[in-house]
Design a protein around this motif. Sequence first.
Motif, PDB file in Angstrom:
ATOM      1  N   LEU A   1      74.384  69.938  41.809  1.00 37.02           N
ATOM      2  CA  LEU A   1      73.326  70.339  40.550  1.00 37.02           C
ATOM      3  C   LEU A   1      74.112  70.796  39.483  1.00 37.02           C
ATOM      4  O   LEU A   1      73.999  70.392  38.396  1.00 37.02           O
ATOM      5  CB  LEU A   1      72.255  71.177  41.017  1.00 37.02           C
ATOM      6  N   GLY A   2      74.760  72.175  39.828  1.00 40.60           N
ATOM      7  CA  GLY A   2      75.365  72.678  38.657  1.00 40.60           C
ATOM      8  C   GLY A   2      76.559  71.887  37.870  1.00 40.60           C
ATOM      9  O   GLY A   2      76.695  71.933  36.725  1.00 40.60           O
ATOM     10  N   GLN A   3      77.072  71.140  38.831  1.00 40.98           N
ATOM     11  CA  GLN A   3      78.419  69.970  38.096  1.00 40.98           C
ATOM     12  C   GLN A   3      77.562  69.141  37.173  1.00 40.98           C
ATOM     13  O   GLN A   3      78.187  69.053  35.987  1.00 40.98           O
ATOM     14  CB  GLN A   3      79.079  69.531  39.160  1.00 40.98           C
ATOM     15  N   TYR A   4      76.589  68.506  37.767  1.00 42.30           N
ATOM     16  CA  TYR A   4      76.036  67.437  36.849  1.00 42.30           C
ATOM     17  C   TYR A   4      75.447  67.801  35.597  1.00 42.30           C
ATOM     18  O   TYR A   4      75.317  67.387  34.713  1.00 42.30           O
ATOM     19  CB  TYR A   4      75.006  66.546  37.749  1.00 42.30           C
ATOM     20  N   LEU A   5      74.571  69.022  35.768  1.00 47.52           N
ATOM     21  CA  LEU A   5      73.909  69.577  34.824  1.00 47.52           C
ATOM     22  C   LEU A   5      75.030  70.284  33.739  1.00 47.52           C
ATOM     23  O   LEU A   5      74.730  69.938  32.466  1.00 47.52           O
ATOM     24  CB  LEU A   5      72.756  70.568  35.025  1.00 47.52           C
ATOM     25  N   GLY A   6      76.048  70.709  34.116  1.00 41.16           N
ATOM     26  CA  GLY A   6      77.102  71.119  33.339  1.00 41.16           C
ATOM     27  C   GLY A   6      77.639  70.060  32.447  1.00 41.16           C
ATOM     28  O   GLY A   6      78.005  70.144  31.099  1.00 41.16           O
ATOM     29  N   ALA A   7      78.110  69.039  32.973  1.00 38.25           N
ATOM     30  CA  ALA A   7      78.590  67.749  32.161  1.00 38.25           C
ATOM     31  C   ALA A   7      77.559  67.086  31.353  1.00 38.25           C
ATOM     32  O   ALA A   7      77.945  66.844  30.140  1.00 38.25           O
ATOM     33  CB  ALA A   7      79.003  66.812  33.361  1.00 38.25           C
ATOM     34  N   PHE A   8      76.117  67.044  31.648  1.00 42.38           N
ATOM     35  CA  PHE A   8      75.322  66.749  30.819  1.00 42.38           C
ATOM     36  C   PHE A   8      75.191  67.430  29.670  1.00 42.38           C
ATOM     37  O   PHE A   8      75.235  66.979  28.473  1.00 42.38           O
ATOM     38  CB  PHE A   8      74.046  66.488  31.614  1.00 42.38           C
ATOM     39  N   VAL A   9      75.048  68.608  29.731  1.00 40.15           N
ATOM     40  CA  VAL A   9      74.733  69.591  28.736  1.00 40.15           C
ATOM     41  C   VAL A   9      75.911  69.519  27.716  1.00 40.15           C
ATOM     42  O   VAL A   9      75.940  69.757  26.421  1.00 40.15           O
ATOM     43  CB  VAL A   9      74.505  71.074  29.153  1.00 40.15           C
ATOM     44  N   ALA A  10      77.152  69.676  28.519  1.00 39.85           N
ATOM     45  CA  ALA A  10      78.428  69.830  27.544  1.00 39.85           C
ATOM     46  C   ALA A  10      78.583  68.470  26.665  1.00 39.85           C
ATOM     47  O   ALA A  10      78.830  68.128  25.236  1.00 39.85           O
ATOM     48  CB  ALA A  10      79.613  69.586  28.264  1.00 39.85           C
ATOM     49  N   SER A  11      78.149  67.370  27.289  1.00 36.60           N
ATOM     50  CA  SER A  11      78.075  65.858  26.608  1.00 36.60           C
ATOM     51  C   SER A  11      76.934  65.947  25.391  1.00 36.60           C
ATOM     52  O   SER A  11      77.253  65.512  24.132  1.00 36.60           O
ATOM     53  CB  SER A  11      77.503  64.938  27.709  1.00 36.60           C
ATOM     54  N   VAL A  12      75.961  66.748  25.461  1.00 35.58           N
ATOM     55  CA  VAL A  12      74.820  66.630  24.242  1.00 35.58           C
ATOM     56  C   VAL A  12      75.700  67.594  23.305  1.00 35.58           C
ATOM     57  O   VAL A  12      75.471  67.330  22.066  1.00 35.58           O
ATOM     58  CB  VAL A  12      73.521  67.510  24.815  1.00 35.58           C
ATOM     59  N   THR A  13      76.180  68.752  23.776  1.00 38.72           N
ATOM     60  CA  THR A  13      76.692  69.484  22.805  1.00 38.72           C
ATOM     61  C   THR A  13      78.134  69.000  22.005  1.00 38.72           C
ATOM     62  O   THR A  13      77.950  69.126  20.720  1.00 38.72           O
ATOM     63  CB  THR A  13      77.717  70.741  23.551  1.00 38.72           C
ATOM     64  N   ILE A  14      78.884  68.086  22.576  1.00 33.65           N
ATOM     65  CA  ILE A  14      79.680  67.419  21.648  1.00 33.65           C
ATOM     66  C   ILE A  14      79.268  66.440  20.859  1.00 33.65           C
ATOM     67  O   ILE A  14      79.702  66.404  19.743  1.00 33.65           O
ATOM     68  CB  ILE A  14      80.698  66.797  22.881  1.00 33.65           C
TER      69      ILE A  14
END
Length: 589
Positions: free
Chosen positions: A388-401
């Motif tokens: 959960l932490g890994q997938y959420l971290g990747a998704f939020v980082a994608s939004v940020t970029i």
Amino acid sequence: ISKVRIRNNIARETLAEFLGTFTLIVFGDGSVAQSVLSRDGVGNHSSIHWSWGLAVTMGVYISGGISGGHLNPAVTVAMACIKKVPWKKVPLYMLGQYLGSFVASAVIYFVYYDALNEYDGGTRMVSGPNATAGIWSTYPQQFASVATCFGDQLLATGMLLICILAITDERNMETPKGLMPIAIGLIVTVIGMTYHLNCGYAINPARDLAPRIFTSVAGWGVGVFSYNDYKYFWIPVLGPHVGAILGAFLYQILIGFHWPEVVEISSDIQIQEMNNKFSVITKTKYMKILRFLLNKFRIRNNIIRETFAEFLGTFTLIIFGDGSVAQAVLSRNTVGNHMSIHWSWGIGVTMGVYIAGGISGGHLNPAVTVALACIKKVQWKKVPFYMLGQYLGAFVASVTIYFVYYDALNSFDGGNRMVSGANGTAGIWATYPQDFASVATCIGDQLLGTAMLLCCVLAVTDDRNMETHKGLIPFSIGLIVVVIGMTYHFNCGYAINPARDLGPRIFTAIAGWGLEVFSYNDYKYFWIPVLGPHVGAILGAFLYQFLIGFHWSEVVEITSDIPIKEIKNTVVTEKAGHTYDNRSLSPDS
């Protein structure tokens, strides 16, 4: 020496910040001068990024043992905000930093004076083909709005502080003191490889404002401030301060505040004094309130702490990894290329492991988590939370970029989001195969890449093997990813991590690229970087165990009630920590 020795600590620290920052600018801006004035003949974006990183490393080596080696007013203020530096030192540190930067700017000017005149004929210009003001300070791209530039500085300086705090947190990965300058230098290098495009990654008010003031008096005039209608010059001053404070508190909120409180009890401390461990000597009401709040909100559930750590570590991985791809693609390889991408992914992993390693182990990858659970190195009950932490971290980082590079995206593709073709940009976030690569080839590619990742990770972290120091583990794991990129990028982009691929792919489906991110190649590919790494990681983990891990001699501790005959054919570890092979012991031993 006794007569001239300075004994006032703040004065010594100010001098250290001066010399450290002077070194930073002499090497950093010096690399830009060489590249610009040679018209990229003996320098380019790569040499600039590495020079800034090495300059930070040398600056921290010079001043780190005295002042901490901030070299950056934004770092100093952020550290003061989280009570790691007394506020009374802040003005003097900043004085040393700004003066060091200004003096270094003057030195570079005189060293390159002849080259400047040869380059521009003695006419100093801020913009245009013969512009040279950018040697000393940053200037934005034409497409970059004020909001984009400000957001760029917030993100880059926030990531700088998150990584610095992780590296210097003695409760996390126990980084050796002598290694810290190198690790901090790598942060700056990877920021250059990922967030140079919009406005040049100042991330340091002293690095930008003091040289800008110098150029204004050295012949470039007020144009260094009025450029872009005075809309930019203040951004690399204010933006890094805000970003650094946000980054410092983000690390503290997700990681730093939640370490278990450690209290050493000595014979002269009365037990009643320890009833409330937050009554540790506090001279101000503010500190009492702060400690009370920390006591109330500190997370003591280890699985929640580990989930937060995996979130922030994976967020960092994607911010640097996909950020480097964005910079290379959107600049059409003018300030990024395949080598900067490989190094950025590796350094991104290194920083992610520094952030999360001391709490969760720093997996940052669901395939790693599941494989380690299969060989009993992680409890299965933790696996869903880590993922959960890994997938959420990747998704939020994608939004940020996406938002940091929004203007650059529109400049690149005119607002028409495409998966493939000359202006395809979906590959910034997720991997896509070459046209010649079959399904079998892509599966095999992911199996091999992720299996090798797990073999090497298990070797690096196996304390019975080469006894890698805990603080070196992040470096070693980062290098594994770099070499996988240098060897198995060609077929389909070396995802080797389901969260790194699926989370960003889902984001692009929502953000304008549509379902083609899944239907590309007739739906034959998108599932491969999800399933393939899981299978490959499990195979790699068992391969290491079958060939290496299962065959270590058993280690037992000698106690008075264990007969010698029961420890035959084992390696014996004495309680004091000495290790012996029993074949070197006599029966009497």
